[in-house]
Every structure is written in C-alpha cells, then in structure tokens.
Design a protein around this motif. Structure first.
Motif, PDB file in Angstrom:
ATOM      1  N   ARG A  50     -40.666  26.994  81.085  1.00 19.19           N
ATOM      2  CA  ARG A  50     -40.398  27.725  79.844  1.00 19.19           C
ATOM      3  C   ARG A  50     -40.867  29.176  79.877  1.00 19.19           C
ATOM      4  N   SER A  51     -41.928  29.423  80.631  1.00 16.97           N
ATOM      5  CA  SER A  51     -42.493  30.780  80.646  1.00 16.97           C
ATOM      6  C   SER A  51     -41.867  31.681  81.696  1.00 16.97           C
ATOM      7  N   GLY A  52     -41.088  31.090  82.614  1.00 15.20           N
ATOM      8  CA  GLY A  52     -40.453  31.893  83.639  1.00 15.20           C
ATOM      9  C   GLY A  52     -41.344  32.111  84.846  1.00 15.20           C
ATOM     10  N   ILE A  53     -41.220  33.286  85.458  1.00 16.35           N
ATOM     11  CA  ILE A  53     -41.916  33.576  86.711  1.00 16.35           C
ATOM     12  C   ILE A  53     -42.915  34.709  86.495  1.00 16.35           C
ATOM     13  N   THR A  54     -44.174  34.418  86.759  1.00 17.21           N
ATOM     14  CA  THR A  54     -45.248  35.395  86.570  1.00 17.21           C
ATOM     15  C   THR A  54     -45.909  35.693  87.908  1.00 17.21           C
ATOM     16  N   VAL A  55     -46.169  36.951  88.162  1.00 16.85           N
ATOM     17  CA  VAL A  55     -46.799  37.360  89.415  1.00 16.85           C
ATOM     18  C   VAL A  55     -48.296  37.049  89.374  1.00 16.85           C
ATOM     19  N   ILE A  56     -48.764  36.319  90.372  1.00 14.33           N
ATOM     20  CA  ILE A  56     -50.198  36.092  90.550  1.00 14.33           C
ATOM     21  C   ILE A  56     -50.783  37.263  91.339  1.00 14.33           C
ATOM     22  N   GLY A  57     -50.066  37.657  92.391  1.00 18.19           N
ATOM     23  CA  GLY A  57     -50.414  38.866  93.126  1.00 18.19           C
ATOM     24  C   GLY A  57     -51.628  38.740  94.022  1.00 18.19           C
ATOM     25  N   VAL A  58     -52.120  39.890  94.456  1.00 21.69           N
ATOM     26  CA  VAL A  58     -53.286  39.957  95.325  1.00 21.69           C
ATOM     27  C   VAL A  58     -54.255  41.005  94.788  1.00 21.69           C
ATOM     28  N   THR A  59     -55.517  40.801  95.063  1.00 24.00           N
ATOM     29  CA  THR A  59     -56.535  41.770  94.689  1.00 24.00           C
ATOM     30  C   THR A  59     -56.827  42.680  95.884  1.00 24.00           C
ATOM     31  N   ALA A  60     -57.609  43.709  95.636  1.00 27.88           N
ATOM     32  CA  ALA A  60     -58.013  44.592  96.729  1.00 27.88           C
ATOM     33  C   ALA A  60     -58.805  43.811  97.776  1.00 27.88           C
ATOM     34  N   ASP A  61     -59.650  42.880  97.315  1.00 24.08           N
ATOM     35  CA  ASP A  61     -60.434  42.066  98.252  1.00 24.08           C
ATOM     36  C   ASP A  61     -59.528  41.147  99.067  1.00 24.08           C
ATOM     37  N   ASP A  62     -58.491  40.591  98.423  1.00 24.48           N
ATOM     38  CA  ASP A  62     -57.529  39.752  99.138  1.00 24.48           C
ATOM     39  C   ASP A  62     -56.883  40.542 100.274  1.00 24.48           C
ATOM     40  N   THR A  63     -56.542  41.790  99.970  1.00 19.44           N
ATOM     41  CA  THR A  63     -55.869  42.639 100.949  1.00 19.44           C
ATOM     42  C   THR A  63     -56.758  42.894 102.157  1.00 19.44           C
ATOM     43  N   VAL A  64     -58.016  43.220 101.913  1.00 21.51           N
ATOM     44  CA  VAL A  64     -58.953  43.439 103.013  1.00 21.51           C
ATOM     45  C   VAL A  64     -59.089  42.163 103.844  1.00 21.51           C
ATOM     46  N   GLU A  65     -59.177  41.035 103.172  1.00 26.14           N
ATOM     47  CA  GLU A  65     -59.312  39.756 103.875  1.00 26.14           C
ATOM     48  C   GLU A  65     -58.091  39.460 104.735  1.00 26.14           C
ATOM     49  N   ASN A  66     -56.895  39.679 104.168  1.00 28.21           N
ATOM     50  CA  ASN A  66     -55.651  39.424 104.905  1.00 28.21           C
ATOM     51  C   ASN A  66     -55.568  40.281 106.164  1.00 28.21           C
ATOM     52  N   PHE A  67     -55.875  41.558 106.010  1.00 24.02           N
ATOM     53  CA  PHE A  67     -55.791  42.461 107.152  1.00 24.02           C
ATOM     54  C   PHE A  67     -56.879  42.173 108.169  1.00 24.02           C
ATOM     55  N   THR A  68     -58.036  41.719 107.711  1.00 22.20           N
ATOM     56  CA  THR A  68     -59.123  41.386 108.634  1.00 22.20           C
ATOM     57  C   THR A  68     -58.745  40.210 109.523  1.00 22.20           C
ATOM     58  N   ILE A  69     -58.137  39.194 108.907  1.00 26.15           N
ATOM     59  CA  ILE A  69     -57.692  38.030 109.679  1.00 26.15           C
ATOM     60  C   ILE A  69     -56.618  38.440 110.685  1.00 26.15           C
ATOM     61  N   MET A  70     -55.676  39.276 110.228  1.00 28.44           N
ATOM     62  CA  MET A  70     -54.621  39.748 111.125  1.00 28.44           C
ATOM     63  C   MET A  70     -55.213  40.592 112.249  1.00 28.44           C
ATOM     64  N   ALA A  71     -56.237  41.370 111.926  1.00 23.02           N
ATOM     65  CA  ALA A  71     -56.881  42.214 112.935  1.00 23.02           C
ATOM     66  C   ALA A  71     -57.520  41.363 114.034  1.00 23.02           C
ATOM     67  N   VAL A  72     -58.197  40.281 113.625  1.00 25.68           N
ATOM     68  CA  VAL A  72     -58.868  39.417 114.598  1.00 25.68           C
ATOM     69  C   VAL A  72     -57.846  38.747 115.516  1.00 25.68           C
ATOM     70  N   LEU A  73     -56.796  38.173 114.917  1.00 29.10           N
ATOM     71  CA  LEU A  73     -55.777  37.485 115.709  1.00 29.10           C
ATOM     72  C   LEU A  73     -55.036  38.454 116.628  1.00 29.10           C
ATOM     73  N   SER A  74     -54.679  39.619 116.095  1.00 26.11           N
ATOM     74  CA  SER A  74     -53.965  40.607 116.900  1.00 26.11           C
ATOM     75  C   SER A  74     -54.861  41.159 118.004  1.00 26.11           C
ATOM     76  N   GLY A  75     -56.152  41.257 117.718  1.00 29.91           N
ATOM     77  CA  GLY A  75     -57.091  41.718 118.728  1.00 29.91           C
ATOM     78  C   GLY A  75     -57.175  40.762 119.900  1.00 29.91           C
ATOM     79  N   VAL A  76     -57.211  39.474 119.594  1.00 21.88           N
ATOM     80  CA  VAL A  76     -57.239  38.463 120.661  1.00 21.88           C
ATOM     81  C   VAL A  76     -55.937  38.526 121.464  1.00 21.88           C
ATOM     82  N   ALA A  77     -54.809  38.675 120.762  1.00 21.48           N
ATOM     83  CA  ALA A  77     -53.516  38.760 121.442  1.00 21.48           C
ATOM     84  C   ALA A  77     -53.475  39.960 122.387  1.00 21.48           C
ATOM     85  N   ALA A  78     -53.986  41.091 121.933  1.00 21.23           N
ATOM     86  CA  ALA A  78     -53.990  42.293 122.769  1.00 21.23           C
ATOM     87  C   ALA A  78     -54.897  42.116 123.986  1.00 21.23           C
TER      88      ALA A  78
END
Length: 243
Positions: free
Chosen positions: A83-111
C-alpha cells in the motif's frame, strides 16, 4: 533542448549503456541505474520511487522497473510494501566507507595474486587496457567502461575463481560511475594505474596490493563525505559502470 529531446536522450542513453554482465535484460539495466543512484546518494533514505515517472524517464514499461525495485529490496536498498509503495532505505556515509573498505581488501588480494601469477600475455593485455583508459579520458570517451575492463583483467589474472565471485558480489555495493561525479579524481587514478601496471610487471605483490587498497579506500572516503554533506544537488543521470 526540448523536454521531448531530453526524454529521447535519456531513453537512448540508458539502453545503450554497457550492461553489468553479458546478456543483461531491461530489468537488469534499470536495477543497475537505481542501485547506482542510491549508492551515490542521489536517492536519499526515505524518498519514494515513482514507478510511472521512472518508467516514463527510461522509456520502458512499469514491469521491469517494479521487478528491479523488488530485487533491490532483497539487497536492503529499498522497502516495497503493497500500500505504501517503494521507499528508499539507502546507505549512510558509514555504510559507504564499509563497502569500499571491503572492496579494497578483496581487490588488494586480487592484485597481489595477479602480481604473482600473471602471464606475459595477460600483462600485455592489462597494459593495453590501461592505455585505453587514457585514450578514453583524452578523447572524451567512455572512461567508466575502459576503467571497468582494466580492473576486470587484473581480477581475472589473480587466478582464483572463488575470489572473483566474491569481488562480483561486493561490486554491487560500489557505484559504477564514480568518475562521472568526481572527474577531478581521474588524473590521480591514471597515475595509480601506471603504478599498478609497474608493480604487476615487477612481480611486486606487496606494492600491487597497497596501490589497489589505497585506490578504493580513498574513493570511499570521498563519496562518504559527499553523502554526508547537505550542500550538493542530487544528480539525475548517474550512469552504470560494470565492475
């Protein structure tokens, strides 16, 4: 440019933008577009997604848009209620840092693994891809796709299918058109690409890992600052960059 021209340009653009994987459907492309807008902070937490308006913007029917939103709800980026439709939950600034940190670690191992395992033939292809990024920048081409290909080739050279699967999963938390919003970061990124190629060629796994981790970590901090800020205007044309 008229409103009709704007609509035609948007419709043509998003349909022509490179898919995140071979054979991507209309729903996949809509999903990638919405995910990117949410991860970039252009769709803020609490905002509503109008299916009709978005369908008109993209020149498609409601069905792929609705299916894309449902898929994003499984990722925790939006909330879908009958009934309410679609609402954005989104990401916080802390979420963004966390996401990029995880990607950094994995990409670092790959490199690091790529520096140990890359073949002479693979190295030449990576060098060529690095030059393609420069050419795209100089010629005003598709920097995002060229950058994606460069990173994809390094990930492939790591020699681990398991790690590549983890990278693909984590990449869904990283905005795909970073340079569209932060073009001033391109010169720094190109310099890091040169350093990374040199590390691969020199079989310096420690240096390769260090460069790649720094590459992603710095981007995460920059984007988190943008999301945290209230002094910017949300963009409406964030493109889709496959990783």
């Amino acid at each position: 440019m008229s409103a009709a021209d704007d609509k035609t340009t948007m419709s043509t653009w998003w349909q022509a933008s490179p898919p995140s994987r071979l054979g991507a459907t209309v729903r996949d492309r809509v999903e990638g577009l919405l995910r990117d807008r949410i991860l970039m902070g252009d769709l803020r937490p609490g905002s509503r997604i109008d299916l009709d308006a978005l369908s008109e913007e993209l020149g498609t029917s409601r069905t792929p848009v609705r299916e894309a939103c449902l898929s994003l709800s499984y990722e925790g980026l939006v909330k879908v209620t009958p009934r309410s439709g679609i609402t954005v939950i989104g990401v916080t600034a802390d979420d963004t840092v966390e996401n990029f940190t995880i990607m950094a670690v994995l990409s670092g191992v790959a490199a690091a693994w790529a520096a140990q395992r890359i073949t002479p033939e693979e190295l030449e292809v990576v060098k060529s891809a690095s030059k393609d990024v420069v050419t795209a920048v100089d010629d005003g081409g598709d920097v995002a796709t060229a950058n994606w290909e460069f990173h994809r080739l390094i990930n492939r050279a790591c020699g681990s299918n398991r790690l590549r699967r983890l990278l693909r999963q984590t990449a869904r938390t990283i905005p795909r058109r970073f340079f569209e919003v932060f073009p001033e970061q391109i010169p720094c990124s190109l310099a890091e690409h040169d350093d990374l190629v040199a590390a691969l060629e020199g079989r310096d796994s420690h240096r390769a890992r260090q460069i790649m981790e720094s590459h992603f970590a710095a981007s995460g901090k920059l984007l988190s600052t943008r999301i945290h800020s209230t002094d910017w205007e949300p963009a409406t044309d964030i493109l889709d960059f496959p990783v």
